[in-house]
Motif scaffolding. Structure first.
Motif, mmCIF file in Angstrom:
data_model
loop_
_atom_site.group_PDB
_atom_site.id
_atom_site.type_symbol
_atom_site.label_atom_id
_atom_site.label_comp_id
_atom_site.label_asym_id
_atom_site.label_seq_id
_atom_site.Cartn_x
_atom_site.Cartn_y
_atom_site.Cartn_z
ATOM 1 N N ALA A 186 -44.999 41.686 -15.748
ATOM 2 C CA ALA A 186 -46.101 40.975 -15.827
ATOM 3 C C ALA A 186 -45.814 39.833 -15.228
ATOM 4 C CB ALA A 186 -45.916 40.313 -17.715
ATOM 5 N N PRO A 187 -44.620 38.810 -15.063
ATOM 6 C CA PRO A 187 -44.262 37.633 -14.034
ATOM 7 C C PRO A 187 -44.932 38.218 -12.328
ATOM 8 C CG PRO A 187 -42.884 37.657 -15.578
ATOM 9 C CD PRO A 187 -43.478 39.217 -15.570
ATOM 10 N N HIS A 188 -44.853 39.026 -11.733
ATOM 11 C CA HIS A 188 -45.366 38.993 -10.788
ATOM 12 C C HIS A 188 -47.024 39.445 -10.497
ATOM 13 C CE1 HIS A 188 -41.196 40.872 -8.635
ATOM 14 N NE2 HIS A 188 -41.396 41.639 -9.472
ATOM 15 N N GLN A 189 -47.322 40.454 -11.947
ATOM 16 C CA GLN A 189 -48.779 40.714 -11.767
ATOM 17 C C GLN A 189 -49.552 39.211 -12.340
ATOM 18 O OE1 GLN A 189 -47.596 43.107 -14.362
ATOM 19 N NE2 GLN A 189 -47.771 45.299 -13.956
ATOM 20 N N LEU A 190 -48.834 38.427 -12.733
ATOM 21 C CA LEU A 190 -49.790 36.620 -13.502
ATOM 22 C C LEU A 190 -49.884 36.579 -12.441
ATOM 23 C CD1 LEU A 190 -48.954 36.563 -16.572
ATOM 24 C CD2 LEU A 190 -51.076 37.659 -16.332
ATOM 25 N N ASP A 191 -48.704 36.024 -11.339
ATOM 26 C CA ASP A 191 -48.202 34.960 -9.816
ATOM 27 C C ASP A 191 -49.405 35.636 -9.435
ATOM 28 O OD1 ASP A 191 -46.986 33.244 -8.346
ATOM 29 O OD2 ASP A 191 -46.644 34.387 -7.419
ATOM 30 N N LEU A 192 -49.734 36.888 -9.064
ATOM 31 C CA LEU A 192 -50.548 37.238 -8.331
ATOM 32 C C LEU A 192 -51.668 36.812 -8.719
ATOM 33 C CD1 LEU A 192 -49.266 41.119 -7.160
ATOM 34 C CD2 LEU A 192 -49.120 39.259 -5.978
ATOM 35 N N GLY A 234 -55.912 42.560 -19.130
ATOM 36 C CA GLY A 234 -55.048 42.772 -18.607
ATOM 37 C C GLY A 234 -54.345 43.260 -20.046
ATOM 38 N N SER A 235 -53.770 44.465 -20.033
ATOM 39 C CA SER A 235 -52.994 45.549 -20.821
ATOM 40 C C SER A 235 -51.915 45.852 -20.750
ATOM 41 C CB SER A 235 -53.991 46.543 -21.627
ATOM 42 O OG SER A 235 -55.315 46.392 -22.055
ATOM 43 N N TRP A 236 -50.804 45.481 -21.668
ATOM 44 C CA TRP A 236 -49.172 46.213 -21.386
ATOM 45 C C TRP A 236 -48.537 46.672 -22.326
ATOM 46 C CZ3 TRP A 236 -51.383 41.999 -19.714
ATOM 47 C CH2 TRP A 236 -51.301 41.379 -18.501
#
Length: 325
Positions: A186-192, A234-236
């Motif tokens: 998620a750090p990749h996705q949320l930082d984007l 977002g859903s993980w």
């Protein structure tokens, strides 16, 4: 400084291809020393990658007069302590994502760097990759009009092969990683999202361990309202079947939609009923574009490509999504 001579702390799998070799392929940059507590593995890494020096003690690497910048590639639980050691040694830090275990720790790191007057950059390296820079340019050029909504899905089975392998399952130990695969991916996705849309106004989420396997939560949902009015959902889930794997982000605007995989190589722009596809070649070393920007920043030749302040915004979102009532 005329060039950056890196000392790397941590020699795990993530450094074998993604980052380690790139330090010697960037102008004015070289990897001159590595450290791992297992001296045998540090020596082996140095030999295989042509690194002149190796250490089994972090302080010895920090004290090496040839080393003038530190790359921290350990599990997140060690990021804060090693960063503080580097600041005390007067050396700038490039630290892996997630920045650390939680936002409170990240704020302490930011404060320590600021107090010491030392540069700190976080390895949210997708910010520098051509695919995501193209998405940002499409958004900045209003190719799909005003942005209304973002929908993101990341569904993977328990034995997901999307993460770097390691000798131990530290990613599933919240005391070491901060959480499970959510805290790794998620750090990749949320930082984007922060990179695309800026600061956020409010956020909430839900997190639980549905499978009951291990200590880490394997389902997380989150909603964010950005200050510019964009809404993110977002859903993980990391306990789905192989056939239900998904990696999809859709950015919906008033004039069209952009869809892409955060771990893929293609962008699809849908506008006026017409699909336009942008294909990108895989990068040999995914961090190389970011390392080039970090090197320039440490040499005073460019801006910080991902500041602690920016990284804290995504750390806070992760904390909000996974907070217990």
């Amino acid at each position: 400084m005329k060039s950056i001579k890196w000392g790397m702390i941590g020699c795990g799998d993530v450094t074998e291809v993604k980052s380690g070799p790139a330090f010697n392929k960037v102008p004015n940059s070289s990897l001159v020393a590595v450290m791992r507590r297992d001296g045998g593995k540090a020596k082996d890494y140095a030999a295989r990658h042509g690194v002149p020096k190796w250490y089994d003690d972090a302080q010895q690497l920090m004290d090496d007069p040839e080393v003038n910048a530190i790359y921290i590639a350990t599990p997140p639980a060690q990021h804060e302590a090693y960063s503080l050691m580097a600041f005390a040694a007067g050396k700038p830090v490039y630290v892996e994502k997630p920045m650390t275990l939680n936002a409170d720790s990240a704020i302490r790191m930011k404060t320590a760097a600021s107090t010491a007057g030392i540069r700190l950059c976080v390895a949210h390296y997708r910010r520098a990759q051509p695919l995501f820079l193209k998405i940002k340019s499409l958004l900045d050029d209003h190719e799909i009009g005003d942005i209304r909504l973002v929908q993101l899905k990341m569904f993977q089975p328990q034995d997901a092969d999307i993460v770097a392998k390691s000798a131990s399952n530290w990613r599933f130990d919240p005391l070491i990683s901060g959480g499970g695969l959510f805290h790794d991916l998620a750090p990749h996705q949320l930082d984007l999202m922060v990179f695309f849309f800026g600061e956020w106004l409010s956020a909430a989420g839900l997190s639980l361990n549905q499978s009951g396997i291990g200590q880490a939560d394997d389902l997380v949902t989150g909603q964010v309202l950005f200050k510019n009015g964009v809404v993110f959902n977002g859903s993980w889930c990391f306990s789905v079947s192989e056939q239900d794997k998904a990696d999809l982000c859709e950015i919906i605007g008033t004039a069209g939609k952009i869809s892409f995989q955060v771990f893929g190589q293609q962008i699809k722009l849908i506008k006026n009923g017409i699909d336009k596809v942008y294909d990108f070649s895989p990068l040999q070393h995914v961090q190389q574009p970011m390392i080039e920007k970090v090197t320039a920043y440490f040499l005073g030749q460019g801006e910080n490509p991902c500041s602690a302040e920016e990284a804290i915004l995504s750390m806070q979102l992760m904390d909000r999504f996974t907070a217990r009532p």
